[in-house]
Scaffold this active site. Structure first.
Site, PDB file in Angstrom:
ATOM      1  N   ARG A  43     -22.975  17.904  13.227  1.00  0.00           N
ATOM      2  CA  ARG A  43     -23.526  16.555  13.378  1.00  0.00           C
ATOM      3  C   ARG A  43     -23.886  15.936  12.030  1.00  0.00           C
ATOM      4  NH1 ARG A  43     -27.492  17.487  18.625  1.00  0.00           N
ATOM      5  NH2 ARG A  43     -25.836  17.821  20.152  1.00  0.00           N
ATOM      6  N   ARG A  47     -25.908  10.045  12.811  1.00  0.00           N
ATOM      7  CA  ARG A  47     -27.270  10.383  13.189  1.00  0.00           C
ATOM      8  C   ARG A  47     -28.290  10.103  12.094  1.00  0.00           C
ATOM      9  NH1 ARG A  47     -27.790  13.891  17.759  1.00  0.00           N
ATOM     10  NH2 ARG A  47     -29.482  15.021  16.777  1.00  0.00           N
ATOM     11  N   ARG A  56     -22.500   1.419  12.902  1.00  0.00           N
ATOM     12  CA  ARG A  56     -22.429   1.520  14.355  1.00  0.00           C
ATOM     13  C   ARG A  56     -23.100   0.357  15.085  1.00  0.00           C
ATOM     14  NH1 ARG A  56     -22.937   5.785  17.575  1.00  0.00           N
ATOM     15  NH2 ARG A  56     -23.187   4.122  19.111  1.00  0.00           N
ATOM     16  N   ASP A  92     -16.623  12.942  20.131  1.00  0.00           N
ATOM     17  CA  ASP A  92     -17.581  13.467  21.101  1.00  0.00           C
ATOM     18  C   ASP A  92     -16.827  14.368  22.061  1.00  0.00           C
ATOM     19  OD1 ASP A  92     -20.560  12.893  22.202  1.00  0.00           O
ATOM     20  OD2 ASP A  92     -19.196  13.206  23.888  1.00  0.00           O
ATOM     21  N   TYR A 167     -20.860  19.129  32.398  1.00  0.00           N
ATOM     22  CA  TYR A 167     -21.061  17.678  32.476  1.00  0.00           C
ATOM     23  C   TYR A 167     -20.355  17.094  33.696  1.00  0.00           C
ATOM     24  CZ  TYR A 167     -23.209  17.122  27.861  1.00  0.00           C
ATOM     25  OH  TYR A 167     -24.068  17.164  26.800  1.00  0.00           O
TER      26      TYR A 167
END
Length: 381
Positions: A43, A47, A56, A92, A167
């Site tokens: 990551r 972030r 973003r 992702d 998920y």
């Protein structure tokens, strides 16, 4: 250092041309211990970086992942800022299932949420195979990135079949994955077909990245810590092996990482068989690296495992911890320094840059002294 095997990689690939084959990361993944320890962070792309947040603004996560120019720029940002030894492709784990037609969105503050969870044999039957043409934005983003990285390797990645299935069945994030684990036991045939589909989707996603220029690949099993060893071996490991088999003929180093995976770490390196393995295993912050080496043996490179919580500690505490992680990693054939999970969004980017500089100062990592009394004593401290 072992020689790279003959592969089906394109002649222009960075490993084929030798551009990245001598990099510290690739050397370490293949079992060599380079003069300077390689370091990158999970990551790291986004972030915590202000330039990421600025870029973003106004763009949804999955839209950013499928915009080749934006995904490439985000991948490159931490390489420029921190001087890490690898880029990790910005995407992702749910991107490939979205490209396969699954109704999924990433909800800010919550994570991936499905419009219709997959909970029956009929639901599994309705899943469509991933059309290779749908991967064009991924291939383009990787190619753009590799062109600018020079001799710094790019790592491709995908979510492991169990994490994708978790998920899909839960319909979103879950703490214990009860629905997924129930389906595993109550309808094993349906479960097996679901994971086989997920393995094909993940494998195709990985293969597209490698063919476009990625020099290594990592399979993330974010939720493997919710499984018993017996369930992992019987119902999950064969599908992880199937996902990674999609790139076996390409000869790139393969990394397997799971959160909370200490009890199945050995099984994650062999993937349930004696013939299908990985080059490196990622270790989360719970297990000191020398203990991880005792579990997996010295035939595999270890990756990790700085505790992400330490990133906000005073530098003296963090430095002692990093030195201890490096010292314990000296038990392995080779070590790729990383976090034991991802970069927390509140992390000061300057801290990551400072860690990279420290790791590079420590040479090959085999002569690092134990911390002084009073310092942190291991990844589990």
């Amino acid at each position: 250092m072992t020689d790279a095997p003959t592969t089906a990689l394109p002649a222009s690939h960075p490993l084929s041309t030798g551009r990245t084959s001598g990099s510290p990361l690739v050397r370490a993944l293949r079992g060599d211990r380079p003069e300077t320890l390689p370091v990158w962070f999970m990551r790291q792309a986004g972030r915590s970086l202000p330039e990421y947040r600025e870029l973003r603004v106004g763009t949804a996560m999955l839209d950013a992942c499928l915009d080749p120019a934006m995904a490439s720029e985000i991948t490159l940002q931490p390489v420029r800022r921190h001087g890490v030894d690898a880029g990790i492709f910005f995407s992702d784990i749910v991107v490939p299932i979205k490209l396969a037609g699954v109704d999924v969105e990433i909800v800010p503050g919550r994570g991936p949420v499905l419009g219709s969870p997959i909970r029956s044999a009929r639901d599994v039957d309705a899943l469509e195979p991933l059309d290779p043409a749908a991967l064009a934005p991924i291939s383009e983003a990787v190619a753009r990135t590799v062109e600018q990285l020079g001799d710094t390797p790019l790592i491709g990645f995908a979510g492991a079949p169990f994490t994708l299935a978790a998920y899909l069945v839960e319909g979103g994030p879950s703490k214990d994955h009860i629905r997924a684990r129930t389906l595993m036991h109550s309808e094993p045939e349906t479960w097996s077909r679901l994971l086989a589909w997920a393995a094909d989707v993940s494998g195709a996603f990985l293969r597209a990245q490698v063919l476009a220029g990625a020099s290594a690949a990592q399979l993330f099993d974010s939720w493997v810590g919710s499984l018993s060893r017996a369930d992992y071996l019987a119902s999950v490991a064969p599908h992880s092996a199937a996902a990674l088999a999609h790139i076996a003929d390409l000869g790139v180093p393969r990394i397997h990482f799971g959160v909370g995976s200490g009890e199945v770490l050995r099984e994650m390196t062999t993937l349930g068989t004696d013939t299908v393995g990985v080059d490196a295993v990622g270790v989360d912050w719970r297990l000191p690296l020398d203990e991880a080496v005792a579990r997996v043996g010295t035939g595999v490179t270890v990756q990790g495992n700085i505790d992400p919580a330490m990133l906000s500690a005073p530098w003296s505490v963090l430095e002692a911890h990093v030195r201890d992680v490096v010292r314990r990693g000296g038990a392995a054939r080779a070590h790729v320094v990383n976090l034991g999970h991802g970069v927390p969004p509140e992390t000061d980017p300057a801290v990551l840059t400072r860690i990279v500089a420290l790791v590079h100062e420590l040479g090959d990592g085999t002569a690092v002294d134990a911390p002084e009394a009073g310092g942190t004593t291991g990844a589990a401290a």
